[in-house]
Structures are given as structure tokens and as C-alpha cells.
Design a protein around this motif. Structure first.
Motif, PDB file in Angstrom:
ATOM      1  N   ALA A  15       0.824  -1.210   0.000  1.00  0.00           N
ATOM      2  CA  ALA A  15       0.000   0.000   0.000  1.00  0.00           C
ATOM      3  C   ALA A  15       0.862   1.265   0.000  1.00  0.00           C
ATOM      4  CB  ALA A  15      -0.929  -0.013   1.211  1.00  0.00           C
ATOM      5  N   ARG A  16       1.962   1.253   0.721  1.00  0.00           N
ATOM      6  CA  ARG A  16       2.847   2.423   0.750  1.00  0.00           C
ATOM      7  C   ARG A  16       3.458   2.679  -0.618  1.00  0.00           C
ATOM      8  NH1 ARG A  16       8.113   2.833   1.141  1.00  0.00           N
ATOM      9  NH2 ARG A  16       8.470   0.701   1.915  1.00  0.00           N
ATOM     10  N   GLN A  17       3.909   1.618  -1.277  1.00  0.00           N
ATOM     11  CA  GLN A  17       4.496   1.782  -2.604  1.00  0.00           C
ATOM     12  C   GLN A  17       3.446   2.209  -3.623  1.00  0.00           C
ATOM     13  OE1 GLN A  17       6.391  -2.037  -3.177  1.00  0.00           O
ATOM     14  NE2 GLN A  17       8.248  -1.426  -2.079  1.00  0.00           N
ATOM     15  N   ARG A  18       2.231   1.690  -3.475  1.00  0.00           N
ATOM     16  CA  ARG A  18       1.157   2.095  -4.385  1.00  0.00           C
ATOM     17  C   ARG A  18       0.840   3.578  -4.221  1.00  0.00           C
ATOM     18  NH1 ARG A  18      -2.747  -0.978  -2.557  1.00  0.00           N
ATOM     19  NH2 ARG A  18      -2.126  -2.783  -3.787  1.00  0.00           N
ATOM     20  N   ALA A  19       0.948   4.066  -2.985  1.00  0.00           N
ATOM     21  CA  ALA A  19       0.708   5.487  -2.712  1.00  0.00           C
ATOM     22  C   ALA A  19       1.924   6.353  -3.010  1.00  0.00           C
ATOM     23  CB  ALA A  19       0.289   5.663  -1.254  1.00  0.00           C
ATOM     24  N   ASN A  20       3.009   5.722  -3.460  1.00  0.00           N
ATOM     25  CA  ASN A  20       4.245   6.433  -3.810  1.00  0.00           C
ATOM     26  C   ASN A  20       4.799   7.200  -2.614  1.00  0.00           C
ATOM     27  OD1 ASN A  20       6.287   7.032  -5.641  1.00  0.00           O
ATOM     28  ND2 ASN A  20       5.342   8.963  -6.258  1.00  0.00           N
ATOM     29  N   LEU A  21       4.813   6.528  -1.475  1.00  0.00           N
ATOM     30  CA  LEU A  21       5.320   7.147  -0.250  1.00  0.00           C
ATOM     31  C   LEU A  21       6.595   6.435   0.199  1.00  0.00           C
ATOM     32  CD1 LEU A  21       2.030   7.432   1.851  1.00  0.00           C
ATOM     33  CD2 LEU A  21       3.206   9.295   0.657  1.00  0.00           C
ATOM     34  N   THR A  22       7.535   7.192   0.715  1.00  0.00           N
ATOM     35  CA  THR A  22       8.689   6.594   1.377  1.00  0.00           C
ATOM     36  C   THR A  22       8.299   6.250   2.809  1.00  0.00           C
ATOM     37  OG1 THR A  22       9.527   8.695   2.224  1.00  0.00           O
ATOM     38  CG2 THR A  22      10.232   8.021  -0.009  1.00  0.00           C
ATOM     39  N   GLN A  23       9.162   5.473   3.479  1.00  0.00           N
ATOM     40  CA  GLN A  23       8.893   5.177   4.887  1.00  0.00           C
ATOM     41  C   GLN A  23       8.882   6.459   5.720  1.00  0.00           C
ATOM     42  OE1 GLN A  23      12.003   2.310   5.735  1.00  0.00           O
ATOM     43  NE2 GLN A  23      10.622   0.585   5.395  1.00  0.00           N
ATOM     44  N   GLU A  24       9.750   7.388   5.374  1.00  0.00           N
ATOM     45  CA  GLU A  24       9.789   8.658   6.110  1.00  0.00           C
ATOM     46  C   GLU A  24       8.505   9.461   5.906  1.00  0.00           C
ATOM     47  OE1 GLU A  24      12.139   7.420   4.235  1.00  0.00           O
ATOM     48  OE2 GLU A  24      13.746   7.029   5.677  1.00  0.00           O
ATOM     49  N   GLU A  25       7.996   9.480   4.683  1.00  0.00           N
ATOM     50  CA  GLU A  25       6.753  10.215   4.408  1.00  0.00           C
ATOM     51  C   GLU A  25       5.568   9.561   5.100  1.00  0.00           C
ATOM     52  OE1 GLU A  25       7.861  12.011  -0.034  1.00  0.00           O
ATOM     53  OE2 GLU A  25       6.992   9.998   0.166  1.00  0.00           O
ATOM     54  N   LEU A  26       5.535   8.227   5.114  1.00  0.00           N
ATOM     55  CA  LEU A  26       4.449   7.538   5.819  1.00  0.00           C
ATOM     56  C   LEU A  26       4.525   7.824   7.309  1.00  0.00           C
ATOM     57  CD1 LEU A  26       2.055   5.625   5.843  1.00  0.00           C
ATOM     58  CD2 LEU A  26       3.666   3.699   5.905  1.00  0.00           C
ATOM     59  N   ALA A  27       5.716   7.840   7.857  1.00  0.00           N
ATOM     60  CA  ALA A  27       5.869   8.148   9.273  1.00  0.00           C
ATOM     61  C   ALA A  27       5.369   9.558   9.581  1.00  0.00           C
ATOM     62  CB  ALA A  27       7.345   8.004   9.672  1.00  0.00           C
ATOM     63  N   ASP A  28       5.665  10.495   8.698  1.00  0.00           N
ATOM     64  CA  ASP A  28       5.233  11.881   8.907  1.00  0.00           C
ATOM     65  C   ASP A  28       3.715  11.993   8.879  1.00  0.00           C
ATOM     66  OD1 ASP A  28       5.923  14.791   9.080  1.00  0.00           O
ATOM     67  OD2 ASP A  28       4.845  14.811   7.156  1.00  0.00           O
ATOM     68  N   LEU A  55      -4.015   3.873  12.494  1.00  0.00           N
ATOM     69  CA  LEU A  55      -3.361   5.013  11.842  1.00  0.00           C
ATOM     70  C   LEU A  55      -2.880   4.633  10.435  1.00  0.00           C
ATOM     71  CD1 LEU A  55      -1.254   6.452  14.797  1.00  0.00           C
ATOM     72  CD2 LEU A  55      -3.093   7.645  13.583  1.00  0.00           C
ATOM     73  N   LEU A  56      -2.267   3.485  10.323  1.00  0.00           N
ATOM     74  CA  LEU A  56      -1.754   3.049   9.032  1.00  0.00           C
ATOM     75  C   LEU A  56      -2.894   2.786   8.054  1.00  0.00           C
ATOM     76  CD1 LEU A  56       1.067   0.702  10.341  1.00  0.00           C
ATOM     77  CD2 LEU A  56       1.406   2.759   8.966  1.00  0.00           C
ATOM     78  N   ARG A  57      -3.935   2.170   8.532  1.00  0.00           N
ATOM     79  CA  ARG A  57      -5.063   1.865   7.644  1.00  0.00           C
ATOM     80  C   ARG A  57      -5.773   3.129   7.186  1.00  0.00           C
ATOM     81  NH1 ARG A  57      -7.079  -3.616  10.804  1.00  0.00           N
ATOM     82  NH2 ARG A  57      -5.806  -5.045   9.549  1.00  0.00           N
ATOM     83  N   ASP A  58      -5.864   4.120   8.068  1.00  0.00           N
ATOM     84  CA  ASP A  58      -6.508   5.382   7.679  1.00  0.00           C
ATOM     85  C   ASP A  58      -5.715   6.093   6.596  1.00  0.00           C
ATOM     86  OD1 ASP A  58      -8.522   4.920   9.476  1.00  0.00           O
ATOM     87  OD2 ASP A  58      -7.707   6.245  11.038  1.00  0.00           O
ATOM     88  N   VAL A  59      -4.398   6.114   6.731  1.00  0.00           N
ATOM     89  CA  VAL A  59      -3.552   6.828   5.770  1.00  0.00           C
ATOM     90  C   VAL A  59      -3.426   6.061   4.460  1.00  0.00           C
ATOM     91  CG1 VAL A  59      -1.201   7.627   5.319  1.00  0.00           C
ATOM     92  CG2 VAL A  59      -2.271   8.076   7.534  1.00  0.00           C
ATOM     93  N   LEU A  60      -3.309   4.748   4.551  1.00  0.00           N
ATOM     94  CA  LEU A  60      -3.049   3.937   3.359  1.00  0.00           C
ATOM     95  C   LEU A  60      -4.307   3.362   2.714  1.00  0.00           C
ATOM     96  CD1 LEU A  60       0.085   1.970   4.644  1.00  0.00           C
ATOM     97  CD2 LEU A  60       0.055   3.886   3.032  1.00  0.00           C
ATOM     98  N   GLY A  61      -5.443   3.485   3.403  1.00  0.00           N
ATOM     99  CA  GLY A  61      -6.678   2.958   2.837  1.00  0.00           C
ATOM    100  C   GLY A  61      -6.766   1.450   2.882  1.00  0.00           C
TER     101      GLY A  61
END
Length: 303
Positions: A15-28, A55-61
Motif C-alpha cells: 500500500a505504501r508503494q502504491r501510494a508512492n510514499l517513502t517510509q519517512e513520508e508515511l511516518a510523517d 493510523l496506518l489503515r486510515d492513511v493507506l486505505g
């Protein structure tokens, strides 16, 4: 405590890669630490707090209740060696390779455990794999390649691939050609996080067709050969398995025979340790003879 699916780390990565997010951006975006994200994705943390998952599910869907996986999770490791002794440096080396990957590396992580006959390469690989199997959400595969068996022919790459494809429960007919089998095998492994143990490899050519093609997996190879061409061509990591120290050899005998028997015949026991020269198989054979003949003086084995 809530039990989350074994695939949670994989789901977060996808899901993070699909959203084009780095680990740092997801953490933020979630307010979590980067370390927490990394621990979840690498399965170092398997029981996160419900608030973290929300939190992760809300941000990543991610779905609140993911469908259970129908995949079989193979766990093909033979028995771990009871009373395993020593190898702290090699275990640490393998742990560091795992901590650097598989999820955090762009390629498959391959390690080669090499050493003389009877030195304990398989025992080390099995012991480490049993300790770390939980880190591989999709399971552990094992193939004995019989590279040094004088009584039986070595397993061909095509035969090994057939066994691996069956273990992965791939539907349909297994193709007959080596290239077709390798392609099907690598397709079946894509997106999975698995450990593959290739025991007693004859040479690099026997191993290469069995290497996964996509990141997410780790391969542990044992061989009497150093497999230098695999280290050079596929960037495999060498792990040298050498002799046990005298203290470790004594401890192996103590576990197998008991402290009382060793101390009662200390000189003979010390001679056995010296003569076996730190080779675990030799020590195990000597201990087996002594254990099956409890009235046999150790001096008769030592002299």
C-alpha cells in the motif's frame, strides 16, 4: 492481544508503494516513527498496538478486516539440532543480513555457508532458520541437493524446481523444461516473503536456477565448495563455518553425556576433544558411542 494477519507487513509495503510514499513520508503522515514503520514492514514487530494499525489503515486505505489468505504457508525445515553449541559470530552475521533485507533491499539476499565435511554447516543453517522462521510471513522452503552424497546422484535444478513448485501449491501442470519451471517458480514467489534453504549444494550452477527473481526472499546455501562464482556473480554473502573452540567442544560432550561422566574421566574426555579437533560430527559420533554404551570407559574411546 489482537492477532493480526501474518501478511500485515506485506500489506503495508504494497500500500505504501502504491501510494508512492517513502517510509519517512508515511511516518510523517501517521505520526509514527520511521523505526516503527520499518519494524512492521520487516515483521520484526508482529503484534502492533491496535491504534498503530488504525493510523496506518486510515492513511493507506487498508481494509479494516482483510480477507484471510488461502495460501498454504510451507514450513519444510528438518528438525533443529538439540543442544546446539557455539557459532555466535556466524549467527550474528546471518541476523545482520536479515535485518538489511529482504524488504529493505532491492535484490534477493543470498548467503553461502561453506566449510569442510562434518563441520556443522547444515546444523548452523537449520538452527538459524528455526530461530528466524517467524520473520518470513509466507513460509520456509527446504531442498537437500545431495551435492556431496557419494551414494546418490546430485539433485538436478529441474528436479529441485519441481519440488519447490509443488510446495508452493501452484495450480496446474508443472512444465517439463528447466526454463519454464524456473519462470513459473519465480512468478509464484513474486510478492512473497520466504526463506529458501538449499542444503549441500555441489556448485553454483546447481544453485542459480533456484534463486528467486524478485526481492522479498532470503536464500541460505550450504556447500563444501566456497561457491566463489555465486559470490562474484550474484553478490552472495560468504559465511565461513570453522572448527568449534575447545570450550565449545567440551560443552557439546557435556550436553550429550552429562557433566558427571566427563569430570569422572576428565583426561580421557579432554583427549576426545583434542582428537576430534573441533569437528562437530566427529564429536557427535564419539558421544553417540559413549551414550549407547554407558558402562564403557571413555578411556577406551580416547586411546
Amino acid at each position: 492481544m489482537i492477532r493480526y494477519p501474518d501478511t500485515l507487513g506485506d500489506d503495508i509495503v504494497t500500500a505504501r508503494q502504491r501510494a508512492n510514499l517513502t517510509q519517512e513520508e508515511l511516518a510523517d503522515r501517521t505520526g509514527l516513527s520511521v523505526r516503527s514503520i520499518r519494524n512492521l514492514e520487516s515483521a520484526r514487530v508482529t503484534q502492533p498496538r491496535p491504534a498503530t494499525v488504525r493510523l496506518l489503515r486510515d492513511v493507506l486505505g487498508l481494509p479494516a478486516h482483510p480477507a484471510p489468505s488461502a495460501r498454504i504457508r510451507p514450513m519444510q525445515l528438518p528438525l533443529d539440532i538439540p543442544g546446539f553449541i557455539g557459532r555466535a559470530a556466524q549467527l550474528t552475521q546471518l541476523d545482520r543480513l536479515l535485518d538489511r533485507g529482504p524488504r529493505r533491499m532491492s535484490t534477493v539476499v543470498v548467503s553461502v555457508l561453506s566449510g569442510r565435511p562434518g563441520i556443522g554447516k547444515t546444523a548452523l543453517a537449520l538452527h538459524w532458520a528455526h530461530r528466524r522462521a517467524v520473520r518470513f510471513a509466507d513460509g520456509v522452503l527446504h531442498v537437500h541437493l545431495r551435492g556431496s552424497d557419494p551414494a546418490k546422484p546430485a539433485v538436478t535444478p529441474s528436479e529441485a524446481l519441481g519440488c519447490l513448485i509443488e510446495a508452493l501449491d501452484v495450480p496446474g501442470v508443472v512444465p517439463s523444461g528447466l526454463a519454464a519451471r524456473a519462470g513459473l517458480y519465480r512468478s509464484a514467489l513474486a510478492g512473497r516473503r520466504m526463506l529458501l534453504m538449499l542444503d549441500d549444494a555441489r556448485d553454483a550452477d546447481q544453485v542459480r536456477p533456484l534463486l528467486p527473481g524478485a526481492p522479498g526472499c532470503m536464500v541460505v546455501v550450504t556447500s563444501r565448495d566456497r561457491l566463489t562464482s555465486l559470490i562474484a556473480g550474484e553478490a552472495a554473502h560468504p559465511v565461513v563455518v570453522d572448527e568449534l573452540t575447545a570450550d565449545e567442544a567440551w560443552e557439546l560432550l557435556r550436553i550429550r553425556l552429562g557433566a558427571h561422566r566427563l569430570t569422572a574421566e576428565r583426561e580421557a574426555a579432554q583427549k576426545i576433544v583434542t582428537d576430534c579437533a573441533g569437528v562437530p560430527r566427529a564429536l557427535a559420533v564419539a558421544a553417540a558411542h559413549a551414550a549407547t554404551q554407558p558402562r564403557l570407559p571413555l578411556a577406551e574411546l580416547a586411546w
